[in-house]
Design an enzyme around this catalytic site. Sequence first.
Site, PDB file in Angstrom:
ATOM      1  N   TRP A 105       0.813  -1.223   0.000  1.00 48.38           N
ATOM      2  CA  TRP A 105       0.000   0.000   0.000  1.00 48.38           C
ATOM      3  C   TRP A 105       0.837   1.258   0.000  1.00 48.38           C
ATOM      4  O   TRP A 105       0.482   2.244  -0.665  1.00 48.38           O
ATOM      5  CB  TRP A 105      -1.008  -0.041   1.152  1.00 48.38           C
ATOM      6  CG  TRP A 105      -1.985  -1.149   0.902  1.00 48.38           C
ATOM      7  CD1 TRP A 105      -2.055  -2.342   1.575  1.00 48.38           C
ATOM      8  CD2 TRP A 105      -2.955  -1.232  -0.151  1.00 48.38           C
ATOM      9  NE1 TRP A 105      -3.019  -3.138   0.998  1.00 48.38           N
ATOM     10  CE2 TRP A 105      -3.586  -2.492  -0.042  1.00 48.38           C
ATOM     11  CE3 TRP A 105      -3.355  -0.372  -1.167  1.00 48.38           C
ATOM     12  CZ2 TRP A 105      -4.598  -2.907  -0.920  1.00 48.38           C
ATOM     13  CZ3 TRP A 105      -4.356  -0.769  -2.046  1.00 48.38           C
ATOM     14  CH2 TRP A 105      -4.965  -2.020  -1.914  1.00 48.38           C
ATOM     15  N   ASP A 172      -1.145   6.608   6.417  1.00 45.75           N
ATOM     16  CA  ASP A 172      -2.282   5.784   6.001  1.00 45.75           C
ATOM     17  C   ASP A 172      -2.533   4.787   7.131  1.00 45.75           C
ATOM     18  O   ASP A 172      -1.736   3.874   7.350  1.00 45.75           O
ATOM     19  CB  ASP A 172      -1.924   5.059   4.694  1.00 45.75           C
ATOM     20  CG  ASP A 172      -2.992   4.046   4.271  1.00 45.75           C
ATOM     21  OD1 ASP A 172      -4.020   3.913   4.967  1.00 45.75           O
ATOM     22  OD2 ASP A 172      -2.786   3.393   3.224  1.00 45.75           O
ATOM     23  N   LYS A 196     -12.434  -1.536   7.248  1.00 49.65           N
ATOM     24  CA  LYS A 196     -11.709  -2.551   8.019  1.00 49.65           C
ATOM     25  C   LYS A 196     -12.098  -2.458   9.491  1.00 49.65           C
ATOM     26  O   LYS A 196     -12.715  -3.373  10.018  1.00 49.65           O
ATOM     27  CB  LYS A 196     -10.206  -2.398   7.824  1.00 49.65           C
ATOM     28  CG  LYS A 196      -9.810  -2.663   6.360  1.00 49.65           C
ATOM     29  CD  LYS A 196      -8.595  -1.917   5.957  1.00 49.65           C
ATOM     30  CE  LYS A 196      -8.411  -1.798   4.465  1.00 49.65           C
ATOM     31  NZ  LYS A 196      -8.591  -2.993   3.684  1.00 49.65           N
TER      32      LYS A 196
END
Length: 365
Positions: A105, A172, A196
């Site tokens: 990511w 992030d 999530k």
Amino acid sequence: ENKRAINFGAGPAKLPQSVLLEAQNELLNYNGIGISVLEMSHRSSDFGKIINNTESLLRELMNIPENYKVIFLQGGGSAQFSAVPLNLIGLKGDRCADYFVTGTWSAKAAKEAEKYGRINIVHPKMGSYTKVPSSWTLNPSASYVYYCSNETVHGVEYKSVPDTKGVVLVSDMSSNFLSRPVDVSKFGLIFAGAQKNVGCAGVTVVIVREDLLGKALKECPAVLDYGVQAANASLYNTPPCFSIYIMGLVLEWIKNNGGTAAMERLNKEKSGTIYDIINGSNGFYVCPVDESCRSCMNIPFRIGKKEGDEALEKKFLDGASKLGMISLKGHRSVGGIRASLYNAVTLEDVSALAAYMKQFLKEHQ
Ligand code: PMP
């Protein structure tokens, strides 16, 4: 049959049962007003209460200082890969930024950012994504430093916040948001997709320090401009109303269950149970991640040998599925198994997985 599965998915992921029941209960007629949140104007006072409530719960749970804005955006974590450089790379004249790349990511974020400026990877290239760097060289003219606090695919999690010597820090936190306490004041900006730990897909929350607003590149789309969105209280355009409502219910649930400190205790216990089985399996279960940065949220592992015995892994997944345990397959880019143990995954869920792992080990080692 109405029995629910035990969901170890990496996201969208399990939601607390009580949240789903509450949403179901209110679906047709929210708060007695005769319509669903799904049907409500984003400019109505009822929705105003929902978004304000979600924001104030988040402020309370994270102890967000007054000089930070909270905004709710569409486009997922991926849109933030563009929004971050579009808003912040011009903070200093040189249009450059520093990135830590510790997994899929952060690598994607760095690649996207390269469209807008010069991106410096601040540590020697990782041969494999199995740890976080212990030393790095920052570029003094970088506008910001970026890292991903939990790499969802590789299961690599920072246990502390990297020191950037005062340079604006961006993180992030999509896959470990609200899984543990965080000192927001160390950051210029934090973002997290909801699907999530804090709700369903559709909304991404951005927490940004006020002095960083209004500095976007002129080509930044208005919907991604933090200054524009903050000035309009996330209502510049239609926000993801239902996802914001669900996030509010999840935040209420976190609050009622002891907040981030309690989540952290539980998450350490849950992940510890699984890592203990891996460590005690004599190499039958293999987690490649360095012990110092193993994620409490996503546990990737292989079975049978270091690079994984695929037939055995398939057998493991099939057997788990027969017991109602689903979404344990590793990300397609790395294979193997991945157990995601977000806040809503209970100790009982983890005990079921632990028992199955022990049984499987006994039968196949
Ligand atoms: N960052 C992290 C850490 C993620 O795990 C993900 C998605 N799994 C993303 C960003 C991208 O999120 P989205 O799919 O919502 O764009």
